[in-house]
Every structure is written in structure tokens, then in C-alpha cells.
Scaffold this motif. Sequence first.
Motif, PDB file in Angstrom:
ATOM      1  N   ASN A   9       0.613   1.937  -6.840  1.00 41.52           N
ATOM      2  CA  ASN A   9       1.770   2.710  -6.351  1.00 41.52           C
ATOM      3  C   ASN A   9       2.321   2.117  -5.059  1.00 41.52           C
ATOM      4  OD1 ASN A   9       1.665   4.518  -8.454  1.00 41.52           O
ATOM      5  ND2 ASN A   9       0.505   6.062  -7.327  1.00 41.52           N
ATOM      6  N   ASP A  10       1.397   1.734  -4.173  1.00 44.40           N
ATOM      7  CA  ASP A  10       1.816   1.124  -2.914  1.00 44.40           C
ATOM      8  C   ASP A  10       2.553  -0.188  -3.170  1.00 44.40           C
ATOM      9  OD1 ASP A  10       1.694   0.667   0.069  1.00 44.40           O
ATOM     10  OD2 ASP A  10       0.469  -1.023  -0.592  1.00 44.40           O
ATOM     11  N   LEU A  11       2.043  -0.946  -4.121  1.00 39.18           N
ATOM     12  CA  LEU A  11       2.647  -2.237  -4.456  1.00 39.18           C
ATOM     13  C   LEU A  11       4.067  -2.058  -4.987  1.00 39.18           C
ATOM     14  CD1 LEU A  11       2.402  -5.313  -4.857  1.00 39.18           C
ATOM     15  CD2 LEU A  11       1.311  -4.851  -7.066  1.00 39.18           C
ATOM     16  N   VAL A  12       4.243  -1.190  -5.975  1.00 38.37           N
ATOM     17  CA  VAL A  12       5.573  -1.031  -6.587  1.00 38.37           C
ATOM     18  C   VAL A  12       6.574  -0.403  -5.615  1.00 38.37           C
ATOM     19  CG1 VAL A  12       4.633  -0.914  -8.923  1.00 38.37           C
ATOM     20  CG2 VAL A  12       5.032   1.209  -7.650  1.00 38.37           C
ATOM     21  N   SER A  13       6.067   0.368  -4.659  1.00 39.49           N
ATOM     22  CA  SER A  13       6.986   1.005  -3.694  1.00 39.49           C
ATOM     23  C   SER A  13       7.511   0.007  -2.671  1.00 39.49           C
ATOM     24  CB  SER A  13       6.274   2.158  -2.973  1.00 39.49           C
ATOM     25  OG  SER A  13       5.247   1.676  -2.124  1.00 39.49           O
ATOM     26  N   ARG A  14       6.776  -1.080  -2.472  1.00 42.36           N
ATOM     27  CA  ARG A  14       7.175  -2.071  -1.465  1.00 42.36           C
ATOM     28  C   ARG A  14       8.063  -3.184  -2.014  1.00 42.36           C
ATOM     29  NH1 ARG A  14       3.433  -4.964  -0.099  1.00 42.36           N
ATOM     30  NH2 ARG A  14       1.563  -4.157  -1.099  1.00 42.36           N
ATOM     31  N   TYR A  15       8.191  -3.245  -3.323  1.00 41.45           N
ATOM     32  CA  TYR A  15       8.995  -4.315  -3.924  1.00 41.45           C
ATOM     33  C   TYR A  15      10.219  -3.742  -4.639  1.00 41.45           C
ATOM     34  CZ  TYR A  15       5.581  -8.001  -3.041  1.00 41.45           C
ATOM     35  OH  TYR A  15       4.767  -8.921  -2.438  1.00 41.45           O
TER      36      TYR A  15
END
Length: 328
Positions: free
Chosen positions: A38-44
Motif C-alpha cells: 500500500n505504501d509503495l502504490v501510494s508513492r508512485y
Amino acid sequence: MSFFKKLKEKITKQTDSVSEKFKDGLEKTRNSFQNKVNDLVSRYRKVDEDFFEELEEVLISADVGFTTVMELIDELKKEVKRRNIQDPKEVQSVISEKLVEIYNSDEQISELNIQDGRLNVILLVGVNGVGKTTTIGKLAHKMKQEGKSVVLAAGDTFRAGAIEQLEVWGERTGVPVIKQTAGSDPAAVIYDAVHAAKARNADVLICDTAGRLQNKVNLMKELEKVKRVIEREVPEAPHEVLLALDATTGQNAMAQAKEFSKATNVTGIALTKLDGTAKGGIVLAIRNELHIPVKLVGLGEKVDDLQEFDPESYVYGLFSDLVEKADD
């Protein structure tokens, strides 16, 4: 239709609680893995090479295994390009789809080889401390709940307390335990157990064995002797040789699997304590890199928390929050 939506439809149609057990049992892995994704997809804002590099790290940290991660990332890149996916959030559904595909990638069967009309012999092997005897007890309970008659063989005559521990499970599940004194020849115990199971017209005989990896040569010779006795008394048996592995040991479990699979014909993995680790990706590493199916998983401490492995329920356990939010 997204894979999450398809999975939601399948889970909704299930009449039992298997998917819920996987959801509860994989809570630690899901919380760790899903938070990182979730953190990954929110940052890209877009799916690019940097996104995939970070995704590699997330998957490796979940013990999916380096080789499996590389294969998975390659497949994801191809699929993202084929579908022209730009939004990182859409990649999560593709990841879940590819995880199921990895597990179902060859013809190895995840179901236990149990057939009606014969004495089914199951041999449990593994090192000490992985939950082997507990797995045997829970498996006996599971078989009894399915209406099968079961006999247990106390073939671990080496470890102090092993026979007594199995007897406790026998009493708890109402299953007879065939034993001799500590230090007896394990093959003699198994021989007695086979004949006792035949006399009782039992459906399943589950055999415990000693777990002494540090004394590997002697252990493997002992296992070979036990297997010869079983083969002589029951043609084509043992029908399953299940290797008990502790999921919380991560890559150490992989090393154990490699050693045992070299020395004996392991037909499947009984992965214990999956509920106790945040690195449940070990399931995929074992399957993809060793080509041994995970057949049983321990998802909790209750007697009915031993489940036959189901790839889609496993993926649901990893992504349940997203699956349940999938568009109707």
C-alpha cells in the motif's frame, strides 16, 4: 473483471470457513506485506522501473525467495505492458493473479493422496521442534472429522517424551496409538502399527518418525528401513511422505527441505506455524524453487486449524482487505 473480483465471487460461494481461517492465520503476513505494498502504490503515480525495484524488495522481505521474485517481476512487467497498466494500484490485482499461477504452474498435486478402499499410510518427517507431532495429532482429528478411521504409530522412539506426546493426542482425538518402549527399533513399531491398522480395517495410518538432522546419515538410514517395512506390508505405500517445516524459520526451512528431499522421497510439505510469521511468502518459494507442493498448513493453535493448502484461499489471506473492497 479484476482478479480480486473473481476471487471475491469464489470466496463468497464457499460454504465452509476455509478462506476465513486463511485470512485469520495470515494476519501477520498480510499486515506486513499489504502495508508495504500500500505504501509503495501510494508513492508512485506510474508503474516504472523504480516501482518494480521497490516491489522486488517487498517480495523478498516476505520470504518469497529471490529466484521466485525475479520470475514474478518478469511476469508482472510483461502483463503490465500487455494490459497497458499505468496505475500502480491496478498492479496489486495482477500480483495476486500471478501468485496463484506460480503455485499452479505444474502438475504437482496439492491434495493429500487419500483414497477409499485401502489403508492409506502417511509418513511424517522433519527436524525436532517444528511441530511434527502436533501436526500428526491435528491431522488425525481432521481425518476423523471426515469420517475416516485412523491409527497413529509412535515411530519416534528417540526423543524423550515423543511417545507420551503422541499418546496425549491419541486420547484427545480418540485415536489408537501403537507404541513400544523408548529406544525401540522404529521399524518394528511401524510394522506393528501396519498390522494393527489392518486388523482394525483402518482407513489411515499416520506414522511419526524421529527428527535428528544433526545425525542425518543414521536418520536417513532409519527412514529407509521404515519405508522398506511399509512398502513390504502395504504395496505402493507410503502414499504420502510429508516434511514438517516451521514457517517462522524462513529460509532455514528451505535448507531443510532441500536436505530431506535429497535423502527421501518427500511428496509434500506440512508447513507449521504459518500464523506466527510475517513472512508467509515461504509457501511460494518452496513450491516454485523445490517443486514440492505445500499440502498442509498450520494456521493457529486450535485442533481444527490445520488446513489443506488452497492457493486461492492463501492469496485471499494475503489480500483479503482489497478482495472484500472489489467492485460488485
